[in-house]
Design a protein around this motif. Structure first.
Motif, PDB file in Angstrom:
ATOM      1  N   LEU A 135       2.947  -4.135   4.555  1.00  0.00           N
ATOM      2  CA  LEU A 135       3.182  -3.956   5.986  1.00  0.00           C
ATOM      3  C   LEU A 135       4.665  -3.646   6.217  1.00  0.00           C
ATOM      4  O   LEU A 135       5.371  -3.265   5.279  1.00  0.00           O
ATOM      5  CB  LEU A 135       2.735  -5.206   6.735  1.00  0.00           C
ATOM      6  CG  LEU A 135       1.240  -5.555   6.566  1.00  0.00           C
ATOM      7  CD1 LEU A 135       0.927  -6.910   7.179  1.00  0.00           C
ATOM      8  CD2 LEU A 135       0.353  -4.465   7.173  1.00  0.00           C
ATOM      9  N   GLU A 136       5.131  -3.805   7.423  1.00  0.00           N
ATOM     10  CA  GLU A 136       6.492  -3.381   7.763  1.00  0.00           C
ATOM     11  C   GLU A 136       7.570  -4.035   6.903  1.00  0.00           C
ATOM     12  O   GLU A 136       8.569  -3.416   6.560  1.00  0.00           O
ATOM     13  CB  GLU A 136       6.767  -3.687   9.241  1.00  0.00           C
ATOM     14  CG  GLU A 136       8.120  -3.204   9.724  1.00  0.00           C
ATOM     15  CD  GLU A 136       8.290  -3.339  11.224  1.00  0.00           C
ATOM     16  OE1 GLU A 136       9.293  -2.813  11.748  1.00  0.00           O
ATOM     17  OE2 GLU A 136       7.426  -3.951  11.876  1.00  0.00           O
ATOM     18  N   ASP A 137       7.344  -5.283   6.518  1.00  0.00           N
ATOM     19  CA  ASP A 137       8.366  -6.002   5.754  1.00  0.00           C
ATOM     20  C   ASP A 137       8.202  -5.885   4.246  1.00  0.00           C
ATOM     21  O   ASP A 137       9.016  -6.420   3.486  1.00  0.00           O
ATOM     22  CB  ASP A 137       8.370  -7.487   6.147  1.00  0.00           C
ATOM     23  CG  ASP A 137       7.037  -8.169   5.889  1.00  0.00           C
ATOM     24  OD1 ASP A 137       5.999  -7.476   5.900  1.00  0.00           O
ATOM     25  OD2 ASP A 137       7.024  -9.398   5.671  1.00  0.00           O
ATOM     26  N   THR A 138       7.163  -5.174   3.782  1.00  0.00           N
ATOM     27  CA  THR A 138       6.929  -5.107   2.328  1.00  0.00           C
ATOM     28  C   THR A 138       6.677  -3.708   1.775  1.00  0.00           C
ATOM     29  O   THR A 138       6.916  -3.468   0.590  1.00  0.00           O
ATOM     30  CB  THR A 138       5.724  -5.998   1.931  1.00  0.00           C
ATOM     31  OG1 THR A 138       4.592  -5.620   2.720  1.00  0.00           O
ATOM     32  CG2 THR A 138       6.030  -7.471   2.149  1.00  0.00           C
ATOM     33  N   ASN A 139       6.175  -2.785   2.580  1.00  0.00           N
ATOM     34  CA  ASN A 139       5.799  -1.474   2.045  1.00  0.00           C
ATOM     35  C   ASN A 139       6.957  -0.804   1.316  1.00  0.00           C
ATOM     36  O   ASN A 139       6.786  -0.151   0.280  1.00  0.00           O
ATOM     37  CB  ASN A 139       5.290  -0.568   3.165  1.00  0.00           C
ATOM     38  CG  ASN A 139       4.832   0.785   2.660  1.00  0.00           C
ATOM     39  OD1 ASN A 139       3.968   0.883   1.792  1.00  0.00           O
ATOM     40  ND2 ASN A 139       5.426   1.854   3.184  1.00  0.00           N
ATOM     41  N   HIS A 140       8.165  -0.951   1.827  1.00  0.00           N
ATOM     42  CA  HIS A 140       9.335  -0.268   1.269  1.00  0.00           C
ATOM     43  C   HIS A 140       9.802  -0.862  -0.063  1.00  0.00           C
ATOM     44  O   HIS A 140      10.656  -0.273  -0.733  1.00  0.00           O
ATOM     45  CB  HIS A 140      10.496  -0.334   2.261  1.00  0.00           C
ATOM     46  CG  HIS A 140      10.941  -1.741   2.547  1.00  0.00           C
ATOM     47  ND1 HIS A 140      10.281  -2.549   3.445  1.00  0.00           N
ATOM     48  CD2 HIS A 140      11.948  -2.491   2.031  1.00  0.00           C
ATOM     49  CE1 HIS A 140      10.884  -3.734   3.486  1.00  0.00           C
ATOM     50  NE2 HIS A 140      11.899  -3.722   2.634  1.00  0.00           N
ATOM     51  N   ASN A 145      12.412   4.001   0.354  1.00  0.00           N
ATOM     52  CA  ASN A 145      12.851   5.091   1.232  1.00  0.00           C
ATOM     53  C   ASN A 145      11.802   5.524   2.246  1.00  0.00           C
ATOM     54  O   ASN A 145      12.047   6.418   3.054  1.00  0.00           O
ATOM     55  CB  ASN A 145      13.321   6.310   0.423  1.00  0.00           C
ATOM     56  CG  ASN A 145      14.323   7.153   1.173  1.00  0.00           C
ATOM     57  OD1 ASN A 145      15.243   6.626   1.787  1.00  0.00           O
ATOM     58  ND2 ASN A 145      14.151   8.465   1.141  1.00  0.00           N
ATOM     59  N   VAL A 146      10.617   4.927   2.234  1.00  0.00           N
ATOM     60  CA  VAL A 146       9.580   5.260   3.210  1.00  0.00           C
ATOM     61  C   VAL A 146       9.756   4.363   4.440  1.00  0.00           C
ATOM     62  O   VAL A 146       9.834   3.141   4.322  1.00  0.00           O
ATOM     63  CB  VAL A 146       8.167   5.079   2.612  1.00  0.00           C
ATOM     64  CG1 VAL A 146       7.105   5.314   3.678  1.00  0.00           C
ATOM     65  CG2 VAL A 146       7.967   6.032   1.441  1.00  0.00           C
ATOM     66  N   LYS A 147       9.831   4.979   5.604  1.00  0.00           N
ATOM     67  CA  LYS A 147      10.081   4.256   6.851  1.00  0.00           C
ATOM     68  C   LYS A 147       8.752   3.865   7.516  1.00  0.00           C
ATOM     69  O   LYS A 147       7.879   4.718   7.729  1.00  0.00           O
ATOM     70  CB  LYS A 147      10.906   5.113   7.814  1.00  0.00           C
ATOM     71  CG  LYS A 147      12.168   5.708   7.195  1.00  0.00           C
ATOM     72  CD  LYS A 147      13.095   4.651   6.611  1.00  0.00           C
ATOM     73  CE  LYS A 147      14.345   5.280   6.002  1.00  0.00           C
ATOM     74  NZ  LYS A 147      15.163   4.281   5.276  1.00  0.00           N
ATOM     75  N   TRP A 148       8.626   2.592   7.849  1.00  0.00           N
ATOM     76  CA  TRP A 148       7.366   2.081   8.388  1.00  0.00           C
ATOM     77  C   TRP A 148       6.962   2.768   9.691  1.00  0.00           C
ATOM     78  O   TRP A 148       5.783   3.068   9.893  1.00  0.00           O
ATOM     79  CB  TRP A 148       7.466   0.572   8.597  1.00  0.00           C
ATOM     80  CG  TRP A 148       6.199  -0.034   9.121  1.00  0.00           C
ATOM     81  CD1 TRP A 148       5.940  -0.464  10.380  1.00  0.00           C
ATOM     82  CD2 TRP A 148       4.987  -0.218   8.376  1.00  0.00           C
ATOM     83  NE1 TRP A 148       4.656  -0.932  10.472  1.00  0.00           N
ATOM     84  CE2 TRP A 148       4.046  -0.795   9.259  1.00  0.00           C
ATOM     85  CE3 TRP A 148       4.610   0.025   7.056  1.00  0.00           C
ATOM     86  CZ2 TRP A 148       2.755  -1.119   8.866  1.00  0.00           C
ATOM     87  CZ3 TRP A 148       3.319  -0.300   6.659  1.00  0.00           C
ATOM     88  CH2 TRP A 148       2.414  -0.856   7.561  1.00  0.00           C
ATOM     89  N   ASN A 149       7.928   3.017  10.562  1.00  0.00           N
ATOM     90  CA  ASN A 149       7.569   3.646  11.832  1.00  0.00           C
ATOM     91  C   ASN A 149       7.004   5.051  11.627  1.00  0.00           C
ATOM     92  O   ASN A 149       6.118   5.496  12.363  1.00  0.00           O
ATOM     93  CB  ASN A 149       8.774   3.686  12.784  1.00  0.00           C
ATOM     94  CG  ASN A 149       9.920   4.532  12.259  1.00  0.00           C
ATOM     95  OD1 ASN A 149      10.164   4.580  11.056  1.00  0.00           O
ATOM     96  ND2 ASN A 149      10.629   5.204  13.144  1.00  0.00           N
ATOM     97  N   LYS A 150       7.490   5.757  10.604  1.00  0.00           N
ATOM     98  CA  LYS A 150       6.947   7.089  10.282  1.00  0.00           C
ATOM     99  C   LYS A 150       5.509   6.965   9.776  1.00  0.00           C
ATOM    100  O   LYS A 150       4.636   7.763  10.145  1.00  0.00           O
ATOM    101  CB  LYS A 150       7.820   7.773   9.232  1.00  0.00           C
ATOM    102  CG  LYS A 150       9.235   8.076   9.668  1.00  0.00           C
ATOM    103  CD  LYS A 150       9.305   9.339  10.498  1.00  0.00           C
ATOM    104  CE  LYS A 150       9.096  10.584   9.662  1.00  0.00           C
ATOM    105  NZ  LYS A 150       9.280  11.828  10.460  1.00  0.00           N
TER     106      LYS A 150
END
Length: 370
Positions: A135-140, A145-150
């Motif tokens: 999720l937002e706090d772990t995907n990266h 370098n991948v932005k969660w909002n994108k």
């Protein structure tokens, strides 16, 4: 026997590497060197243009296909500038064809994902796989370098078109506690979600290195998937190979009898029995391979690495005289020249390690989804 395999008229599926460009810096990705952000030196960056696609694939060939896969190993297909025009071109020629795209979803804008979804919504056999590992706090953590909002904007815009979407979630120690929350989010998007076991653990935790190859942090597998150590015998054998002082012929008998005790046969995943034909893999550089596993292996840079090194040594010998370059020949000329004879002739006895590991008794894909 040759007529049973990979002839031009017998191809029903193509796995095309549309691009070697990517916004993500995943540590284990073969696009990069030794878990760092530094580009694999075997890679040429670029993407298929519409004109190159038209020049490569005649209309009659497109008509005979049942499946297109756009996944790639060295880039994300959605980074290709002409991906929408290419898909529109295919649809106009063969609207019944199934499509699959694998993407991290972190590039381009909402309008792009809307247009992509509208194309996929025209045929329910088509789907996009979004590779989102947490999720937002772990995907990266893995998808550096991948932005969660994108990612969220992309999945929401695509979902709104009614097109079929699948969320594939690699399970790590740092995100396995988020599976239920991810399921709920997938339900809101109308996506199926699949949880996968990652590759990339070469006898130890996966390092995430910086450009100077310093370890910034380490990534660990999910609790129920302990890291399997590499045997001392394997390490010694690969160290010997990496000296560069031996040829494949020196170790051929040893390599080709590694799996001689396996009773199972090779069930080639490139054999699409539903369509009565075979799949072929085409890399961005124009080389043609019998499947995605060999296409993936062909550009791997494995200096100071262990996993896949023996497979690569064997493959280099199998294909040492291959004529498989679309920059020099047409696809029809390549395939009807029987370029993969060295593969299928050694299926008996499990003599090809990559084939046995990928499509044998306990194959790679079964381990990933276990």
């Amino acid at each position: 026997m040759a007529q049973e395999f990979w002839t031009y008229k017998n191809i029903r599926a193509v796995h095309l590497e549309l691009s070697t460009l990517c916004n993500s810096i995943c540590p284990w990705c073969p696009r990069y060197n030794n878990f760092s952000p530094n580009l694999n030196p075997n890679i040429t960056e670029g993407s298929f243009s519409l004109q190159r696609f038209k020049d490569t694939f005649p209309k009659d060939f497109i008509k005979q296909l049942r499946t297109w896969t756009f996944a790639g190993d060295y880039g994300d297909p959605c980074t290709a500038k002409d991906i929408i025009p290419i898909l529109e071109y295919i649809h106009d020629i063969n609207p019944d064809c199934m499509w699959q795209i694998n993407t991290n979803g972190g590039m381009k804008n909402v309008q792009f994902w809307k247009e992509l979804g509208e194309l996929f919504a025209k045929n329910k056999k088509r789907y996009v796989i979004f590779s989102v590992d947490g999720l937002e706090d772990t995907n990266h953590i893995y998808r550096r370098n991948v932005k969660w909002n994108k990612v969220m904007s992309a999945m929401e815009a695509y979902s709104a078109t009614g097109a079929t979407g699948i969320w594939e979630f690699l399970k790590f120690k740092h995100n396995e506690h988020q599976q239920e929350e991810a399921k709920q989010l997938a339900d809101k998007l109308g996506f199926q979600i699949k949880f996968k076991n990652p590759n990339g653990f070469e006898g130890e935790a996966m390092p995430a290195r910086d450009k100077d190859y310093n370890i910034e942090y380490k990534i660990y597998p999910a609790e129920n998937k302990p890291i399997q150590p590499l045997s001392k015998q394997t390490i010694q054998f690969i160290d010997l190979i990496n000296t560069g002082n031996i040829k494949y012929s020196d170790v051929k008998d040893r390599v080709e009898t590694f799996y001689s005790d396996k009773k199972s046969c090779i069930h080639c995943h490139a054999n699409h029995k539903f369509g009565g034909g075979y799949e072929v893999r085409i890399n961005y550089d124009g080389t043609v391979w019998p499947c995605s596993f060999f296409g993936h292996l062909s550009k791997k840079y494995l200096q100071n690495r262990y996993v896949s090194r023996i497979h690569q040594l064997q493959a280099e010998d199998i294909f040492k005289n291959i004529k498989n370059d679309l920059n020099e020949m047409t696809l029809e000329e390549i395939l009807d020249g029987d370029p993969f004879k060295g593969v299928y002739e050694k299926w008996d006895g499990n003599r090809i390690l990559l084939c046995s590991d990928s499509c044998g008794q306990t194959n790679t894909m079964e381990k990933i989804y276990a």
